[in-house]
Design a protein around this motif. Structure first.
Motif, PDB file in Angstrom:
ATOM      1  N   GLN A  80      26.792  34.686   0.319  1.00 29.03           N
ATOM      2  CA  GLN A  80      26.791  34.783  -1.137  1.00 29.03           C
ATOM      3  C   GLN A  80      26.790  36.235  -1.608  1.00 29.03           C
ATOM      4  O   GLN A  80      26.123  37.089  -1.028  1.00 29.03           O
ATOM      5  N   ASP A  81      27.544  36.505  -2.671  1.00 31.72           N
ATOM      6  CA  ASP A  81      27.453  37.794  -3.352  1.00 31.72           C
ATOM      7  C   ASP A  81      27.301  37.525  -4.841  1.00 31.72           C
ATOM      8  O   ASP A  81      27.390  36.380  -5.294  1.00 31.72           O
ATOM      9  N   THR A  82      27.055  38.569  -5.600  1.00 28.40           N
ATOM     10  CA  THR A  82      26.664  38.392  -6.994  1.00 28.40           C
ATOM     11  C   THR A  82      27.390  39.353  -7.920  1.00 28.40           C
ATOM     12  O   THR A  82      27.889  40.401  -7.504  1.00 28.40           O
ATOM     13  N   ILE A  83      27.433  38.968  -9.194  1.00 32.02           N
ATOM     14  CA  ILE A  83      27.794  39.846 -10.301  1.00 32.02           C
ATOM     15  C   ILE A  83      26.605  39.834 -11.255  1.00 32.02           C
ATOM     16  O   ILE A  83      26.080  38.763 -11.572  1.00 32.02           O
ATOM     17  N   ASP A  84      26.181  40.982 -11.689  1.00 33.94           N
ATOM     18  CA  ASP A  84      25.016  41.089 -12.569  1.00 33.94           C
ATOM     19  C   ASP A  84      25.438  40.737 -13.997  1.00 33.94           C
ATOM     20  O   ASP A  84      26.242  41.466 -14.600  1.00 33.94           O
ATOM     21  N   PRO A  85      24.924  39.656 -14.582  1.00 38.47           N
ATOM     22  CA  PRO A  85      25.340  39.281 -15.936  1.00 38.47           C
ATOM     23  C   PRO A  85      24.964  40.323 -16.979  1.00 38.47           C
ATOM     24  O   PRO A  85      25.647  40.435 -18.015  1.00 38.47           O
ATOM     25  N   GLU A  86      23.919  41.082 -16.743  1.00 35.11           N
ATOM     26  CA  GLU A  86      23.568  42.159 -17.670  1.00 35.11           C
ATOM     27  C   GLU A  86      24.674  43.195 -17.729  1.00 35.11           C
ATOM     28  O   GLU A  86      24.992  43.731 -18.804  1.00 35.11           O
ATOM     29  N   LEU A  87      25.291  43.476 -16.572  1.00 34.88           N
ATOM     30  CA  LEU A  87      26.402  44.426 -16.543  1.00 34.88           C
ATOM     31  C   LEU A  87      27.634  43.847 -17.226  1.00 34.88           C
ATOM     32  O   LEU A  87      28.388  44.568 -17.886  1.00 34.88           O
ATOM     33  N   THR A  88      27.837  42.538 -17.079  1.00 33.94           N
ATOM     34  CA  THR A  88      28.956  41.893 -17.762  1.00 33.94           C
ATOM     35  C   THR A  88      28.820  42.033 -19.272  1.00 33.94           C
ATOM     36  O   THR A  88      29.766  42.431 -19.968  1.00 33.94           O
ATOM     37  N   VAL A  89      27.641  41.725 -19.786  1.00 31.86           N
ATOM     38  CA  VAL A  89      27.427  41.778 -21.233  1.00 31.86           C
ATOM     39  C   VAL A  89      27.502  43.214 -21.735  1.00 31.86           C
ATOM     40  O   VAL A  89      28.092  43.489 -22.794  1.00 31.86           O
TER      41      VAL A  89
END
Length: 260
Positions: A80-89
């Motif tokens: 699993q890897d991730t994208i930080d939703p805070e960075l998206t927003v």
């Protein structure tokens, strides 16, 4: 278009739909793309000229951890890897600033996507909002060809078509065909490009202000943002199971830009 969610509501939505958070793109695919970019494979440069500045895949990983939110653990090689939703927003808010300025100044804006199955409606809706606000949505010259296919517009969004099908493409060639076609017609270049993949990379490399949506396995656009070549790289899974999942995100973007 739904009512724009609050920041907290949008983050919850991004996590729930896996636009961010635990995304579908596996760690090994991310690392493979970072390695190929560092090794100089132009397919992963997205039309950008990266020179010899990013030849260490660990440097690429560090930028991706900072700007996209993937794991910075060098020992994490699979799974699993991730994208930080805070960075998206945060990136959506930076993009909204550019859209607001474009609307205020009546700028010429070009929309394009190499991910029509996922992001076409995001671009279409944003283009419609800017047109209503007084922007000129750049019309693509007719008869353009690139990569043995055709380049034209669907609902104000430039796309690549081949064999009567809209294709997923990372290539910068379709955007190059558009920009060269405008020049040959004596028409001005766009003031702003909103796109993804090589469409955004090519425009940014030519000195045009550009916003690019990018997945965790698309490092070139994040490197370009880090170097100040691309204005904004928005981290997200760019093809989730239902394109309607992007509607709250688009509403947030347009609401932050004052375009609803």
């Amino acid at each position: 278009m739904p009512i724009p969610p609050s920041r907290t509501e949008l983050i919850d939505h991004l996590l729930r739909t896996r636009i961010a958070g635990h995304v579908a793109t596996p760690r090994e695919n991310n690392l493979d793309h970072y390695r190929r970019l560092a090794q100089g494979d132009r397919q992963y440069w997205f039309g950008l000229e990266l020179g010899d500045r990013w030849t260490d895949e660990q440097d690429v990983l560090a930028v991706m951890a900072e700007r996209c939110g993937v794991s910075d653990d060098l020992e994490h090689r699979v799974g699993q890897d991730t994208i930080d939703p805070e960075l998206t927003v945060a990136a959506l808010e930076r993009a909204a600033t550019l859209l607001r300025k474009a609307a205020e100044d009546g700028k010429r804006v070009l929309f394009a996507t190499g991910h029509p199955g996922g992001l076409l409606d995001v671009h279409r809706t944003t283009a419609a909002a800017l047109r209503a606000a007084g922007c000129e949505i750049v019309s693509v010259p007719g008869g353009l060809r690139a990569d043995d296919g055709s380049v034209y517009q669907v609902a104000d969004v430039a796309v690549y078509e081949r064999g009567a099908t809209l294709w997923h493409t990372h290539s910068p060639a379709p955007m190059a065909a558009i920009l060269d076609g405008l020049r040959l017609q004596g028409r001005p270049q766009p003031d702003l490009v909103v796109a993804d993949h090589g469409w955004a990379g090519c425009a940014a490399q030519r000195g045009i202000d550009a916003v690019g949506f990018a997945d965790s396995n698309d490092p070139a656009l994040f490197l370009a943002e880090a170097e100040g070549v691309l204005q904004v790289a928005v981290p997200l899974d760019d093809h989730v199971v239902d394109p309607r999942f992007y509607e709250p995100m688009t509403a947030y973007l347009l609401g932050a830009a004052g375009l609803l």
